[in-house]
Design an enzyme around this catalytic site. Structure first.
Site, PDB file in Angstrom:
ATOM      1  N   GLU A   1       0.820  -1.202   0.000  1.00 19.24           N
ATOM      2  CA  GLU A   1       0.000   0.000   0.000  1.00 19.24           C
ATOM      3  C   GLU A   1       0.855   1.254   0.000  1.00 19.24           C
ATOM      4  O   GLU A   1       1.984   1.244   0.484  1.00 19.24           O
ATOM      5  CB  GLU A   1      -0.837   0.041   1.275  1.00 19.24           C
ATOM      6  CG  GLU A   1      -1.807  -1.068   1.380  1.00 19.24           C
ATOM      7  CD  GLU A   1      -2.526  -1.042   2.718  1.00 19.24           C
ATOM      8  OE1 GLU A   1      -3.350  -1.924   2.921  1.00 19.24           O
ATOM      9  OE2 GLU A   1      -2.259  -0.150   3.542  1.00 19.24           O
TER      10      GLU A   1
ATOM     11  N   CYS B   1       3.117   8.340   1.994  1.00 21.02           N
ATOM     12  CA  CYS B   1       3.569   7.330   2.952  1.00 21.02           C
ATOM     13  C   CYS B   1       3.910   6.065   2.164  1.00 21.02           C
ATOM     14  O   CYS B   1       3.060   5.491   1.474  1.00 21.02           O
ATOM     15  CB  CYS B   1       2.445   7.083   3.950  1.00 21.02           C
ATOM     16  SG  CYS B   1       2.897   5.883   5.188  1.00 21.02           S
TER      17      CYS B   1
ATOM     18  N   CYS C   1       5.688  -7.324   7.316  1.00 26.34           N
ATOM     19  CA  CYS C   1       6.694  -6.640   8.134  1.00 26.34           C
ATOM     20  C   CYS C   1       7.503  -7.658   8.922  1.00 26.34           C
ATOM     21  O   CYS C   1       6.979  -8.700   9.327  1.00 26.34           O
ATOM     22  CB  CYS C   1       6.019  -5.670   9.101  1.00 26.34           C
ATOM     23  SG  CYS C   1       7.230  -4.729  10.066  1.00 26.34           S
TER      24      CYS C   1
ATOM     25  N   CYS D   1       4.570  -5.447  16.064  1.00 24.80           N
ATOM     26  CA  CYS D   1       4.092  -4.515  17.086  1.00 24.80           C
ATOM     27  C   CYS D   1       2.606  -4.813  17.336  1.00 24.80           C
ATOM     28  O   CYS D   1       1.838  -4.962  16.377  1.00 24.80           O
ATOM     29  CB  CYS D   1       4.286  -3.082  16.622  1.00 24.80           C
ATOM     30  SG  CYS D   1       6.002  -2.784  16.133  1.00 24.80           S
TER      31      CYS D   1
ATOM     32  N   CYS E   1      -0.311  -2.727  15.768  1.00 27.01           N
ATOM     33  CA  CYS E   1      -0.218  -2.397  14.342  1.00 27.01           C
ATOM     34  C   CYS E   1      -0.812  -3.511  13.486  1.00 27.01           C
ATOM     35  O   CYS E   1      -0.498  -4.684  13.667  1.00 27.01           O
ATOM     36  CB  CYS E   1       1.238  -2.179  13.965  1.00 27.01           C
ATOM     37  SG  CYS E   1       1.495  -2.064  12.192  1.00 27.01           S
TER      38      CYS E   1
ATOM     39  N   CYS F   1      -1.811   1.664   8.150  1.00 29.81           N
ATOM     40  CA  CYS F   1      -1.082   0.789   7.251  1.00 29.81           C
ATOM     41  C   CYS F   1      -1.569  -0.661   7.331  1.00 29.81           C
ATOM     42  O   CYS F   1      -1.934  -1.156   8.368  1.00 29.81           O
ATOM     43  CB  CYS F   1       0.425   0.878   7.474  1.00 29.81           C
ATOM     44  SG  CYS F   1       1.014   0.147   8.980  1.00 29.81           S
TER      45      CYS F   1
END
Ligand code: SF4
Length: 410
Positions: free
Chosen positions: A133, A146, A153, A157, A160, A385
């Site tokens: 994205e 962004c 990832c 976290c 997130c 995100c």
């Protein structure tokens, strides 16, 4: 009672320790049979030209011409490059492309925020084409893009949404620069577009999309050197911010080798809580992270480090947390970005109450730090995100095609 609390603490610590620190990429990038020249340095372009038989004396000049067409004018085909001979254009088109990622979905929020889901071509037919994205946020004095650095990832976290996804692979420099080019394409923001004041729409870049950029350091560095190159896309280093959750060994390299602004995903002021919110803290605890910030090359009052702090109700939003935050940042040229949590399906956190966010912000501000509360943008299009990607993955093929058709019409 005390024993029960200690036991609970121990259970919480064991659970936090059970979360793996880092994920390993499932795949590596396989370039398509006809690779794109986007993302190569001038030297690498010259090398590729040599490989297809361009004479040594011409390579540097041709590489410079290609650079200009790609990064100043946004050419999407070699046929647009009118000062390159017809034969050379045909030769280039036979071996290379200037492709960027393909837009498969576009959403435009009522507040003007735009979000693109981008498909990344691969040369491996057995591999699924992956998607990332990219979000454009227009404001009165700037337009911020962004950008993502990984598919999924490395980290996890707990607040997130991207952290819940697998790490599929690192993006290449071309796929990172390609996001900026797609935004300029979609916004008609290349140099030939007339604007009242000659300004571009994409003025700022934040490496805050999917992924931990410092776990894909080389590609992110190479991409940002292209994005900030004066003879190309030309976005000033002061307008590019790289956000990390605290990969300490690469923080100094970021200052030395890229020279962009630094942001830290802080979110907690005590190691116990940060171990849970940002599990990487177990590897690089607060003390080490803040020392790396103190030593960040080029940090000054004019180039302050941004500390991002997501506001989670009853978790990290007390005035005691605010007090501790101010103590921790002593001696660091810093500003603090307070981010109201944008809940996503399945998350265990809630956003802090508005008056608590204001109290927190006021405390930090009175201690001498700029502490803007980030206005939630694009909530109607799930602009945090990872959310468009997950939502789109749930759609049927027909629905995805419909989104894709929408994206193709201006
Ligand atoms: S906050 Fe950043 S580093 Fe942490 S899981 Fe999300 S994308 Fe990854």
């Amino acid at each position: 009672m005390l024993r029960a609390v200690t036991r609970l603490n121990r259970i919480a610590m064991t659970l936090a320790a059970a979360v793996p620190l880092e994920k390993t990429p499932l795949e590596t990038f396989v370039p398509p049979a006809k690779p794109s020249l986007v993302g190569l340095s001038r030297g690498e372009i010259a090398h590729q030209l040599g490989a297809i038989g361009v004479a040594p004396g011409q390579r540097k000049m041709r590489a410079q011409q290609l650079w200009h067409w790609m990064y100043v004018r946004g050419a999407r085909e070699f046929s647009e490059m009118t000062n390159v001979s017809k034969e050379m254009r045909a030769q280039l088109a036979e071996h290379f492309t200037v492709d960027r990622p393909e837009v498969v979905a576009e959403q435009i929020s009522a507040d003007g925020t735009r979000k693109w889901l981008l498909r990344l071509p691969s040369g491996n037919d057995a591999q699924k084409a992956h998607e990332v994205e990219c979000v454009y946020i227009p404001e009165t004095d700037r337009g911020t893009l962004c950008v993502s650095s990984q598919v999924g990832c490395t980290l996890n976290c707990s607040f997130c949404h991207t952290g819940t996804q697998r790490l599929v692979r690192n993006l290449t420099p071309g796929e990172i620069v390609g996001q900026v080019m797609v935004a300029r394409d979609r916004l008609n923001d290349w140099v030939d577009r007339e604007t009242p004041n000659g300004n571009r729409l994409v003025t700022n870049i934040v490496m805050m999309g999917m992924g931990e950029p410092l776990y894909n350091f080389d590609a992110v560095r190479d991409a940002l050197l292209i994005v900030t190159d004066n003879e190309g896309i030309g976005i000033s280093r002061r307008r590019v911010t790289l956000s990390t959750s605290g990969v300490v060994p690469n923080i100094k390299r970021t200052g030395d080798e890229i020279g962009v602004m630094l942001a830290i995903s802080l979110h907690a002021v005590r190691d116990e809580l940060r171990n849970e919110l940002v599990p990487l803290n177990r590897k690089y605890p607060l003390k080490e992270l803040l020392q790396a910030c103190r030593d960040y090359p080029g940090a000054s009052n004019a180039r302050r480090i941004t500390f991002e702090y997501v506001m989670l109700k009853g978790v990290n939003d007390s005035l005691d947390d605010a007090r501790r935050l101010v103590q921790l940042l002593k001696g660091i040229p810093a500003k603090i970005n307070l981010i109201p949590f944008n809940p996503w399906p399945g998350s265990k956190y809630e956003c802090s109450d508005w008056d608590q966010i204001e109290k927190f912000s006021e405390y930090v501000f009175n201690a001498g730090y700029s502490s803007p509360v980030r206005t939630p943008r694009g909530r109607d299009i799930l602009a945090a995100c990872g959310q468009l990607k997950s939502e789109t993955e749930k759609l049927s093929v027909r629905e995805r095609d419909a989104l894709r058709a929408m994206a193709m019409t201006d």
